[in-house]
Design a protein around this motif. Structure first.
Motif, mmCIF file in Angstrom:
data_model
loop_
_atom_site.group_PDB
_atom_site.id
_atom_site.type_symbol
_atom_site.label_atom_id
_atom_site.label_comp_id
_atom_site.label_asym_id
_atom_site.label_seq_id
_atom_site.Cartn_x
_atom_site.Cartn_y
_atom_site.Cartn_z
ATOM 1 N N TYR A 56 0.835 -1.201 0.000
ATOM 2 C CA TYR A 56 0.000 0.000 0.000
ATOM 3 C C TYR A 56 0.870 1.253 0.000
ATOM 4 N N LEU A 84 -6.229 -9.444 1.420
ATOM 5 C CA LEU A 84 -7.376 -8.715 1.957
ATOM 6 C C LEU A 84 -6.925 -7.477 2.724
ATOM 7 N N LEU A 87 -5.976 -4.746 0.278
ATOM 8 C CA LEU A 87 -7.112 -4.122 -0.384
ATOM 9 C C LEU A 87 -7.913 -3.247 0.574
ATOM 10 N N GLU A 88 -8.002 -3.642 1.818
ATOM 11 C CA GLU A 88 -8.707 -2.804 2.796
ATOM 12 C C GLU A 88 -7.984 -1.472 2.983
ATOM 13 N N ARG A 91 -8.845 0.649 0.024
ATOM 14 C CA ARG A 91 -10.208 1.160 0.164
ATOM 15 C C ARG A 91 -10.268 2.399 1.063
ATOM 16 N N ARG A 92 -9.339 2.508 1.976
ATOM 17 C CA ARG A 92 -9.334 3.670 2.875
ATOM 18 C C ARG A 92 -8.541 4.852 2.304
ATOM 19 N N ARG A 118 -14.908 -11.763 1.048
ATOM 20 C CA ARG A 118 -14.504 -10.491 1.652
ATOM 21 C C ARG A 118 -13.539 -9.725 0.743
ATOM 22 N N ILE A 119 -12.675 -10.458 0.052
ATOM 23 C CA ILE A 119 -11.776 -9.822 -0.914
ATOM 24 C C ILE A 119 -12.582 -9.201 -2.052
ATOM 25 N N GLU A 121 -15.459 -7.991 -1.990
ATOM 26 C CA GLU A 121 -16.126 -6.777 -1.520
ATOM 27 C C GLU A 121 -15.236 -5.543 -1.652
ATOM 28 N N CYS A 122 -13.933 -5.756 -1.799
ATOM 29 C CA CYS A 122 -12.980 -4.650 -1.954
ATOM 30 C C CYS A 122 -12.629 -4.383 -3.413
ATOM 31 N N ASP A 124 -13.837 -3.477 -7.401
ATOM 32 C CA ASP A 124 -14.884 -2.845 -8.195
ATOM 33 C C ASP A 124 -15.187 -3.630 -9.466
ATOM 34 N N ASN A 153 -19.099 -2.858 -8.687
ATOM 35 C CA ASN A 153 -19.479 -1.517 -8.261
ATOM 36 C C ASN A 153 -20.309 -0.909 -9.383
#
Length: 223
Positions: A56, A84, A87-88, A91-92, A118-119, A121-122, A124, A153
């Protein structure tokens, strides 16, 4: 958490998704699709290992990007907890970066795994399905026509619906100072063969160097 195995990074590309994208190629894939453009990359050792924070951190340094694209290799064969966590963090990011991810699997199978759900969900946009060489018909952002674009998305639906019958596929080729030839994008069938032929006509040869993920351009006998 186990680190992510990374084959290559590109700070800005315009050919693997909409806008300007930071591209991450994960290392390693067990699928071995015939004629896969990344075969040699996956057979060579990885370039580096990154924790979720470190990867990141690299994304955060890509100041001019609208989003990230994750390719491979097979991203879903990376340590899922680390994937995960990365990716979180994306997302932030205050830039509201979009996330596009490729997989050789299927979304149905991924959804059968709780951690993979859950992955997803992050993400698009997910482009799924194995590469099938005979179906490489030049469709935008896909290696072969069997691969499906899943817009997770709804804000991206119009962009990717327009790509369904778009055959304006583009690639980017860069030659580094060490004569490494780096290819970004999805080439048409026969591209590397034609490129090799044209280079040889001008006295250069293209070969994969030992223990390298990149094609190496070498001078030949012509002046």
């Amino acid at each position: 958490m186990r680190p992510l195995s990374i084959a290559r990074l590109n700070r800005c590309s315009k050919v693997l998704g909409p806008g300007r994208r930071a591209v991450i190629w994960t290392h390693g894939c067990s699928r071995h699709c015939p004629h896969c453009i990344a075969r040699e990359m996956n057979l060579a050792p990885p370039e580096a290992f990154y924790s979720a924070d470190e990867l990141y951190g690299w994304v955060a340094e890509c100041k001019e990007t609208d989003g990230i694209t994750i390719s491979g290799g097979e991203p879903f064969e990376q340590p899922p907890e680390t994937f995960l966590a990365f990716l979180e963090k994306v997302r932030r990011d205050p830039r509201n970066l979009s996330v596009l991810c490729y997989t050789g699997g299927t979304i149905e199978k991924l959804r059968s795994n709780e951690l993979f759900r859950r992955i997803l969900e992050c993400i698009d946009i997910l482009i799924d399905g194995p590469y099938v060489h005979a179906l490489n018909d030049g469709r935008k952002w896909r290696g072969s026509s069997n691969q499906r674009i899943h817009v997770l998305n709804p804000g991206f639906r119009a962009v990717f619906e327009s790509a369904e019958n778009d055959f304006s596929r583009e690639i980017e080729v860069a030659l580094t100072s060490t004569l490494r030839l780096e290819l970004t994008g999805i080439p048409p069938r026969g591209f590397l063969e034609k490129l090799t032929e044209r280079l040889e006509e001008n006295g250069y040869s293209l070969a994969l160097a030992e223990n390298s993920n990149h094609n190496i351009l070498e001078t030949g006998g012509k002046s």
